[in-house]
Design a protein around this motif. Structure first.
Motif, PDB file in Angstrom:
ATOM      1  N   ASN A   1       7.651 -27.963  -6.847  1.00 23.39           N
ATOM      2  CA  ASN A   1       6.266 -27.555  -7.098  1.00 23.39           C
ATOM      3  C   ASN A   1       5.491 -27.291  -5.811  1.00 23.39           C
ATOM      4  OD1 ASN A   1       6.889 -29.701  -9.483  1.00 23.39           O
ATOM      5  ND2 ASN A   1       5.763 -27.904 -10.159  1.00 23.39           N
ATOM      6  N   LEU A   2       6.112 -27.485  -4.670  1.00 20.77           N
ATOM      7  CA  LEU A   2       5.444 -27.287  -3.391  1.00 20.77           C
ATOM      8  C   LEU A   2       5.897 -25.989  -2.744  1.00 20.77           C
ATOM      9  CD1 LEU A   2       5.661 -30.837  -1.787  1.00 20.77           C
ATOM     10  CD2 LEU A   2       3.694 -29.782  -2.899  1.00 20.77           C
ATOM     11  N   ARG A   3       4.936 -25.238  -2.248  1.00 21.67           N
ATOM     12  CA  ARG A   3       5.224 -24.022  -1.506  1.00 21.67           C
ATOM     13  C   ARG A   3       4.378 -24.046  -0.241  1.00 21.67           C
ATOM     14  NH1 ARG A   3       8.913 -23.881  -4.384  1.00 21.67           N
ATOM     15  NH2 ARG A   3       9.361 -22.402  -6.028  1.00 21.67           N
ATOM     16  N   LEU A   4       4.984 -23.702   0.865  1.00 19.75           N
ATOM     17  CA  LEU A   4       4.265 -23.626   2.130  1.00 19.75           C
ATOM     18  C   LEU A   4       3.826 -22.187   2.335  1.00 19.75           C
ATOM     19  CD1 LEU A   4       3.384 -25.208   4.628  1.00 19.75           C
ATOM     20  CD2 LEU A   4       5.563 -24.593   5.682  1.00 19.75           C
ATOM     21  N   LYS A   5       2.524 -21.975   2.424  1.00 14.44           N
ATOM     22  CA  LYS A   5       1.953 -20.660   2.698  1.00 14.44           C
ATOM     23  C   LYS A   5       1.198 -20.788   4.013  1.00 14.44           C
ATOM     24  CE  LYS A   5       1.169 -18.902  -1.965  1.00 14.44           C
ATOM     25  NZ  LYS A   5       0.146 -18.352  -2.855  1.00 14.44           N
ATOM     26  N   GLY A   6       1.707 -20.146   5.034  1.00 16.63           N
ATOM     27  CA  GLY A   6       1.101 -20.306   6.351  1.00 16.63           C
ATOM     28  C   GLY A   6       1.303 -21.734   6.813  1.00 16.63           C
ATOM     29  N   SER A   7       0.215 -22.447   7.019  1.00 18.24           N
ATOM     30  CA  SER A   7       0.308 -23.838   7.466  1.00 18.24           C
ATOM     31  C   SER A   7      -0.109 -24.828   6.381  1.00 18.24           C
ATOM     32  CB  SER A   7      -0.571 -24.035   8.703  1.00 18.24           C
ATOM     33  OG  SER A   7      -1.928 -23.793   8.382  1.00 18.24           O
ATOM     34  N   ARG A   8      -0.353 -24.352   5.168  1.00 20.55           N
ATOM     35  CA  ARG A   8      -0.814 -25.213   4.066  1.00 20.55           C
ATOM     36  C   ARG A   8       0.173 -25.215   2.904  1.00 20.55           C
ATOM     37  NH1 ARG A   8      -6.013 -27.757   4.863  1.00 20.55           N
ATOM     38  NH2 ARG A   8      -6.887 -26.625   6.599  1.00 20.55           N
TER      39      ARG A   8
ATOM     40  N   HIS B   1       0.924 -25.500  -1.127  1.00 19.06           N
ATOM     41  CA  HIS B   1       0.298 -25.142  -2.394  1.00 19.06           C
ATOM     42  C   HIS B   1       1.127 -25.717  -3.533  1.00 19.06           C
ATOM     43  CE1 HIS B   1      -1.723 -22.308   0.199  1.00 19.06           C
ATOM     44  NE2 HIS B   1      -2.566 -22.046  -0.788  1.00 19.06           N
ATOM     45  N   PHE B   2       0.447 -26.081  -4.593  1.00 20.67           N
ATOM     46  CA  PHE B   2       1.070 -26.557  -5.819  1.00 20.67           C
ATOM     47  C   PHE B   2       1.251 -25.374  -6.745  1.00 20.67           C
ATOM     48  CE2 PHE B   2       0.425 -27.769 -10.262  1.00 20.67           C
ATOM     49  CZ  PHE B   2       1.371 -28.774 -10.428  1.00 20.67           C
TER      50      PHE B   2
ATOM     51  N   SER C   1       0.482 -16.803 -16.031  1.00 22.94           N
ATOM     52  CA  SER C   1       1.784 -17.425 -16.263  1.00 22.94           C
ATOM     53  C   SER C   1       2.034 -18.655 -15.393  1.00 22.94           C
ATOM     54  CB  SER C   1       2.905 -16.410 -16.024  1.00 22.94           C
ATOM     55  OG  SER C   1       2.875 -15.966 -14.683  1.00 22.94           O
ATOM     56  N   GLU C   2       1.194 -18.872 -14.391  1.00 24.67           N
ATOM     57  CA  GLU C   2       1.352 -20.064 -13.567  1.00 24.67           C
ATOM     58  C   GLU C   2       0.017 -20.506 -12.986  1.00 24.67           C
ATOM     59  OE1 GLU C   2       4.053 -19.370 -10.339  1.00 24.67           O
ATOM     60  OE2 GLU C   2       2.688 -18.035  -9.317  1.00 24.67           O
ATOM     61  N   ILE C   3      -0.002 -21.755 -12.555  1.00 25.61           N
ATOM     62  CA  ILE C   3      -1.173 -22.336 -11.905  1.00 25.61           C
ATOM     63  C   ILE C   3      -0.800 -22.561 -10.449  1.00 25.61           C
ATOM     64  CG2 ILE C   3      -2.639 -24.382 -11.768  1.00 25.61           C
ATOM     65  CD1 ILE C   3      -2.247 -24.652 -14.828  1.00 25.61           C
ATOM     66  N   VAL C   4      -1.641 -22.087  -9.552  1.00 26.37           N
ATOM     67  CA  VAL C   4      -1.417 -22.269  -8.117  1.00 26.37           C
ATOM     68  C   VAL C   4      -2.690 -22.857  -7.519  1.00 26.37           C
ATOM     69  CG1 VAL C   4      -0.871 -21.138  -5.931  1.00 26.37           C
ATOM     70  CG2 VAL C   4       0.110 -20.267  -8.058  1.00 26.37           C
ATOM     71  N   ARG C   5      -2.530 -23.944  -6.780  1.00 25.35           N
ATOM     72  CA  ARG C   5      -3.671 -24.594  -6.138  1.00 25.35           C
ATOM     73  C   ARG C   5      -3.298 -25.016  -4.725  1.00 25.35           C
ATOM     74  NH1 ARG C   5      -5.922 -22.483  -9.463  1.00 25.35           N
ATOM     75  NH2 ARG C   5      -7.041 -23.275 -11.231  1.00 25.35           N
ATOM     76  N   SER C   6      -4.205 -24.813  -3.787  1.00 27.51           N
ATOM     77  CA  SER C   6      -3.989 -25.290  -2.429  1.00 27.51           C
ATOM     78  C   SER C   6      -4.113 -26.809  -2.416  1.00 27.51           C
ATOM     79  CB  SER C   6      -5.026 -24.688  -1.481  1.00 27.51           C
ATOM     80  OG  SER C   6      -4.904 -25.297  -0.203  1.00 27.51           O
ATOM     81  N   LEU C   7      -3.232 -27.451  -1.680  1.00 29.83           N
ATOM     82  CA  LEU C   7      -3.283 -28.915  -1.547  1.00 29.83           C
ATOM     83  C   LEU C   7      -4.012 -29.327  -0.270  1.00 29.83           C
ATOM     84  CD1 LEU C   7       0.307 -29.658  -2.797  1.00 29.83           C
ATOM     85  CD2 LEU C   7      -1.836 -29.939  -4.055  1.00 29.83           C
ATOM     86  N   GLN C   8      -4.522 -28.358   0.464  1.00 29.80           N
ATOM     87  CA  GLN C   8      -5.364 -28.590   1.634  1.00 29.80           C
ATOM     88  C   GLN C   8      -4.717 -29.483   2.691  1.00 29.80           C
ATOM     89  OE1 GLN C   8      -8.401 -27.036   2.068  1.00 29.80           O
ATOM     90  NE2 GLN C   8      -7.827 -25.919   0.223  1.00 29.80           N
ATOM     91  N   THR C   9      -3.405 -29.339   2.866  1.00 35.13           N
ATOM     92  CA  THR C   9      -2.720 -30.109   3.897  1.00 35.13           C
ATOM     93  C   THR C   9      -1.459 -29.369   4.336  1.00 35.13           C
ATOM     94  OG1 THR C   9      -1.808 -32.273   4.505  1.00 35.13           O
ATOM     95  CG2 THR C   9      -1.348 -31.504   2.269  1.00 35.13           C
ATOM     96  N   GLY C  10      -1.058 -29.626   5.543  1.00 36.47           N
ATOM     97  CA  GLY C  10       0.176 -29.086   6.080  1.00 36.47           C
ATOM     98  C   GLY C  10       1.242 -30.162   6.195  1.00 36.47           C
TER      99      GLY C  10
ATOM    100  N   ALA D   1       1.140 -33.716   0.823  1.00 37.73           N
ATOM    101  CA  ALA D   1       1.202 -32.657  -0.183  1.00 37.73           C
ATOM    102  C   ALA D   1       1.928 -33.145  -1.437  1.00 37.73           C
ATOM    103  CB  ALA D   1       1.903 -31.426   0.386  1.00 37.73           C
ATOM    104  N   ALA D   2       3.008 -33.900  -1.251  1.00 41.36           N
ATOM    105  CA  ALA D   2       3.759 -34.403  -2.407  1.00 41.36           C
ATOM    106  C   ALA D   2       2.902 -35.358  -3.237  1.00 41.36           C
ATOM    107  CB  ALA D   2       5.034 -35.093  -1.943  1.00 41.36           C
ATOM    108  N   ALA D   3       2.138 -36.214  -2.570  1.00 40.99           N
ATOM    109  CA  ALA D   3       1.265 -37.149  -3.293  1.00 40.99           C
ATOM    110  C   ALA D   3       0.165 -36.392  -4.044  1.00 40.99           C
ATOM    111  CB  ALA D   3       0.655 -38.153  -2.324  1.00 40.99           C
ATOM    112  N   ARG D   4      -0.410 -35.404  -3.397  1.00 38.63           N
ATOM    113  CA  ARG D   4      -1.459 -34.612  -4.052  1.00 38.63           C
ATOM    114  C   ARG D   4      -0.890 -33.775  -5.192  1.00 38.63           C
ATOM    115  NH1 ARG D   4      -5.000 -32.695   1.229  1.00 38.63           N
ATOM    116  NH2 ARG D   4      -5.589 -34.811   1.830  1.00 38.63           N
TER     117      ARG D   4
END
Length: 64
Positions: A6-13, A15-16, A31-40, A45-48
């Motif tokens: 469920n984690l994707r790295l976009k740039g330095s952040r 995303h879920f 078809s999907e939900i994408v949210r920034s987790l505001q961390t690198g 990120a896994a906890a969020r």
């Protein structure tokens, strides 16, 4: 549950990302939900991501 899938790295952040079940896609109009987790940081990120996963589950249960 939320995990590395469920984690994707976009740039330095991180995303879920979560697919919306087929039977709910018409209601959400996507078809999907994408949210920034505001961390690198992967551990943070896994906890969020877990928290976001649980929130999304509640929304899905409410909509059903």
């Amino acid at each position: 549950m939320a995990g590395a899938a469920n984690l994707r790295l976009k740039g330095s952040r991180f995303h879920f990302r979560r697919k919306i079940p087929y039977n709910l896609r018409a209601r959400f109009r996507r078809s999907e939900i994408v949210r920034s987790l505001q961390t690198g940081e992967r551990r943070t990120a896994a906890a969020r991501a877990l928290m976001v996963w649980l929130q999304v589950e509640r929304v899905f249960e409410t909509v059903l």
